[in-house]
Design a protein around this motif. Structure first.
Motif, PDB file in Angstrom:
ATOM      1  N   HIS A  45      -6.617   3.164  10.198  1.00 23.16           N
ATOM      2  CA  HIS A  45      -7.353   3.722   9.063  1.00 23.16           C
ATOM      3  C   HIS A  45      -8.845   5.028   9.468  1.00 23.16           C
ATOM      4  N   ALA A  46      -9.075   4.069  10.906  1.00 24.07           N
ATOM      5  CA  ALA A  46      -9.665   4.305  11.996  1.00 24.07           C
ATOM      6  C   ALA A  46      -9.899   5.894  12.508  1.00 24.07           C
ATOM      7  N   GLN A  47      -8.155   5.959  12.728  1.00 24.56           N
ATOM      8  CA  GLN A  47      -7.873   7.028  13.823  1.00 24.56           C
ATOM      9  C   GLN A  47      -7.657   8.480  12.933  1.00 24.56           C
ATOM     10  N   GLY A  48      -8.087   7.798  10.932  1.00 26.20           N
ATOM     11  CA  GLY A  48      -8.028   9.533  10.900  1.00 26.20           C
ATOM     12  C   GLY A  48      -6.861   9.571   9.461  1.00 26.20           C
ATOM     13  N   PRO A  49      -6.768   9.854   8.591  1.00 26.47           N
ATOM     14  CA  PRO A  49      -6.140   9.954   7.298  1.00 26.47           C
ATOM     15  C   PRO A  49      -4.692  10.200   7.473  1.00 26.47           C
ATOM     16  N   TYR A  50      -4.049   8.988   6.478  1.00 22.66           N
ATOM     17  CA  TYR A  50      -2.761   7.852   6.942  1.00 22.66           C
ATOM     18  C   TYR A  50      -2.166   8.169   5.430  1.00 22.66           C
ATOM     19  N   HIS A  51      -0.697   8.597   5.370  1.00 28.57           N
ATOM     20  CA  HIS A  51      -0.354   8.545   4.133  1.00 28.57           C
ATOM     21  C   HIS A  51       1.006   7.504   4.125  1.00 28.57           C
ATOM     22  N   LEU A  52       1.158   6.548   3.448  1.00 20.20           N
ATOM     23  CA  LEU A  52       1.472   5.364   3.709  1.00 20.20           C
ATOM     24  C   LEU A  52       2.608   5.704   2.515  1.00 20.20           C
ATOM     25  N   LEU A  53       3.610   4.693   2.928  1.00 24.24           N
ATOM     26  CA  LEU A  53       5.022   4.346   1.817  1.00 24.24           C
ATOM     27  C   LEU A  53       5.435   3.116   2.145  1.00 24.24           C
ATOM     28  N   ASP A  54       5.024   2.682   0.843  1.00 21.80           N
ATOM     29  CA  ASP A  54       5.566   0.619   0.252  1.00 21.80           C
ATOM     30  C   ASP A  54       7.115   1.186  -0.400  1.00 21.80           C
ATOM     31  N   LEU A  55       7.725   0.446   0.902  1.00 17.83           N
ATOM     32  CA  LEU A  55       8.919  -0.015   0.113  1.00 17.83           C
ATOM     33  C   LEU A  55       9.572  -1.342  -0.574  1.00 17.83           C
ATOM     34  N   GLY A  56       9.844  -2.079  -1.780  1.00 11.46           N
ATOM     35  CA  GLY A  56       9.533  -3.136  -1.981  1.00 11.46           C
ATOM     36  C   GLY A  56       8.429  -3.511  -2.500  1.00 11.46           C
ATOM     37  N   CYS A  57       7.366  -2.899  -3.174  1.00 13.05           N
ATOM     38  CA  CYS A  57       5.779  -3.148  -3.831  1.00 13.05           C
ATOM     39  C   CYS A  57       5.543  -4.260  -4.619  1.00 13.05           C
ATOM     40  N   GLY A  58       7.375  -4.974  -5.309  1.00 20.89           N
ATOM     41  CA  GLY A  58       5.943  -5.289  -6.185  1.00 20.89           C
ATOM     42  C   GLY A  58       5.187  -5.277  -6.224  1.00 20.89           C
ATOM     43  N   ASN A  59       4.127  -5.959  -6.663  1.00 19.36           N
ATOM     44  CA  ASN A  59       3.018  -5.735  -7.737  1.00 19.36           C
ATOM     45  C   ASN A  59       1.691  -5.327  -6.964  1.00 19.36           C
ATOM     46  N   ALA A  60       2.314  -4.794  -5.170  1.00 17.22           N
ATOM     47  CA  ALA A  60       1.154  -4.796  -4.942  1.00 17.22           C
ATOM     48  C   ALA A  60       0.412  -5.388  -4.525  1.00 17.22           C
ATOM     49  N   ARG A  61      -0.056  -7.010  -5.297  1.00 15.46           N
ATOM     50  CA  ARG A  61      -0.524  -7.665  -4.911  1.00 15.46           C
ATOM     51  C   ARG A  61      -1.897  -8.263  -3.539  1.00 15.46           C
ATOM     52  N   PHE A  62      -1.140  -7.880  -2.634  1.00 19.00           N
ATOM     53  CA  PHE A  62      -1.426  -8.095  -1.814  1.00 19.00           C
ATOM     54  C   PHE A  62      -2.072  -7.179  -0.917  1.00 19.00           C
ATOM     55  N   LEU A  63      -1.213  -6.151  -1.075  1.00 21.00           N
ATOM     56  CA  LEU A  63      -1.812  -4.551   0.040  1.00 21.00           C
ATOM     57  C   LEU A  63      -2.807  -4.192  -0.753  1.00 21.00           C
ATOM     58  N   ALA A  64      -3.106  -4.264  -2.071  1.00 20.72           N
ATOM     59  CA  ALA A  64      -3.954  -3.644  -2.440  1.00 20.72           C
ATOM     60  C   ALA A  64      -5.662  -3.793  -2.241  1.00 20.72           C
ATOM     61  N   PRO A  72      -5.426   5.344   2.496  1.00 20.23           N
ATOM     62  CA  PRO A  72      -4.912   5.810   2.917  1.00 20.23           C
ATOM     63  C   PRO A  72      -5.181   7.008   1.660  1.00 20.23           C
ATOM     64  N   ALA A  73      -4.707   8.169   1.946  1.00 25.16           N
ATOM     65  CA  ALA A  73      -5.106  10.107   1.696  1.00 25.16           C
ATOM     66  C   ALA A  73      -4.082   9.788   0.815  1.00 25.16           C
ATOM     67  N   GLY A  94      -8.296   2.388  -9.852  1.00 28.18           N
ATOM     68  CA  GLY A  94      -9.193   2.778  -9.313  1.00 28.18           C
ATOM     69  C   GLY A  94      -8.592   3.845  -8.013  1.00 28.18           C
ATOM     70  N   MET A  95      -7.866   3.513  -7.106  1.00 27.73           N
ATOM     71  CA  MET A  95      -7.244   3.457  -6.117  1.00 27.73           C
ATOM     72  C   MET A  95      -6.345   5.565  -6.125  1.00 27.73           C
ATOM     73  N   SER A  96      -7.219   6.707  -5.521  1.00 27.22           N
ATOM     74  CA  SER A  96      -6.295   8.262  -5.313  1.00 27.22           C
ATOM     75  C   SER A  96      -5.330   8.362  -5.174  1.00 27.22           C
ATOM     76  N   ASP A 117       2.794   8.375   7.808  1.00 27.08           N
ATOM     77  CA  ASP A 117       1.991   8.197   9.112  1.00 27.08           C
ATOM     78  C   ASP A 117       2.749   6.013   8.920  1.00 27.08           C
ATOM     79  N   VAL A 118       2.753   5.234   8.201  1.00 26.33           N
ATOM     80  CA  VAL A 118       2.800   4.519   7.940  1.00 26.33           C
ATOM     81  C   VAL A 118       3.904   4.411   7.201  1.00 26.33           C
ATOM     82  N   ILE A 119       4.989   4.036   7.365  1.00 20.84           N
ATOM     83  CA  ILE A 119       5.637   2.864   6.784  1.00 20.84           C
ATOM     84  C   ILE A 119       5.585   1.317   6.462  1.00 20.84           C
ATOM     85  N   PHE A 120       5.288   0.669   5.404  1.00 22.75           N
ATOM     86  CA  PHE A 120       5.571  -0.506   5.107  1.00 22.75           C
ATOM     87  C   PHE A 120       6.334  -1.110   4.007  1.00 22.75           C
ATOM     88  N   SER A 121       7.427  -2.481   3.934  1.00 28.63           N
ATOM     89  CA  SER A 121       7.937  -3.144   3.638  1.00 28.63           C
ATOM     90  C   SER A 121       7.271  -5.187   4.374  1.00 28.63           C
TER      91      SER A 121
END
Ligand SMILES: C[S@@+](CC[C@H](N)C(=O)[O-])C[C@H]1O[C@@H](n2cnc3c(N)ncnc32)[C@H](O)[C@@H]1O
Length: 233
Positions: A45-64, A72-73, A94-96, A117-121
């Motif tokens: 994030h400190a390097q600029g806007p980034y687009h993020l894909l989350d594979l198998g996100c579940g409820n995103a409770r810990f990533l949120a 992320p952008a 609340g996240m856009s 820019d980032v793919i997370f799983s």
């Protein structure tokens, strides 16, 4: 959706609350692991806007919460469990620029035209067989911008360990240390692991990454069988 996909997510569709309870007790080191993920996302994030894909996100409770400190952008979450996605809507409120996709993660990453820019799983890739893990890594490498990163949180087998030996160790760990899980639920969770967990070794994953044209993984953190790996495109 194929029968095998339907089966391997059955635990998450029928008893999402069980996985949620297990992660809340930190039996799979979610606190420590997502602490590292948060650091990695803040660095990006400190390097600029980034687009993020989350594979198998579940409820995103810990990533949120990580996303709140490194917004992320855009965020795209993919999961086969409708109930988990329903909960994710709440955690991401609340996240856009967020979108949730009820889809198979391999299909999602192979089908998209978007660059990330980032793919997370997190704790999802071990459900795939080796051929599909290779396909996933290859598709991720193709969707990442140059210098983009794949952050993979997952269980790994030790080098030289067979799946049977891994299962013996992991099921023993569950039975001995997941003390606050109701015995009936623990049996259900153990049966799920026994049937659907196919972790690779670090060397196997590194080989797949090389085949996919990703750089060798950096091990960001390890907590027993649970690891955080980062691959750069
Ligand atoms: C153990 S949960 C992990 C949730 C979250 N990422 C975490 O780190 O806590 C695994 C998730 O992967 C999803 N999943 C498993 N196989 C999948 C597939 N082929 N496509 C999409 N989602 C899948 C399950 O539905 C479940 O929500």
């Amino acid at each position: 959706m194929s029968l095998s996909q339907d089966d391997n997510t059955a635990l998450f569709r029928k008893a999402w609350t069980l996985y949620d309870a297990i992660s809340e007790k930190n039996y799979m080191f979610h606190q420590e692991i997502y602490g590292h993920v948060s650091d990695l996302l803040q660095q990006r994030h400190a390097q600029g806007p980034y687009h993020l894909l989350d594979l198998g996100c579940g409820n995103a409770r810990f990533l949120a919460p990580c996303l709140k400190t490194a917004p992320p952008a855009s965020y795209d979450g993919v999961d086969l469990s409708a109930s988990a996605l329903e909960e994710a809507r709440g955690y991401l409120k609340g996240m856009s620029n967020t979108a949730l996709h009820h889809k198979d993660m391999l299909q999602a990453v192979e089908d998209t035209d978007c660059a990330f820019d980032v793919i997370f799983s997190g704790f999802a890739v071990h459900h795939l067989n080796a051929a599909d893990k290779q396909r996933l890594l290859t598709a991720c490498a193709e969707r990442l911008v140059p210098g983009g990163q794949l952050i993979l949180v997952d269980v790994l087998r030790d080098e030289g360990q067979t799946r049977e030996q891994y299962l013996e160790g992991y099921l023993g760990f569950m039975r001995n240390e997941w003390r606050e899980v109701h015995p009936e639920h623990l049996n259900e969770a153990c049966a799920h692991v026994e049937a659907y967990d196919f972790p690779e070794t670090l060397a196997d994953i590194a080989q797949m990454a090389q085949q996919a044209d990703l750089k060798a993984p950096a091990v960001i953190g390890s907590y027993r069988q649970h690891h955080i790996l980062r691959f750069v495109a």
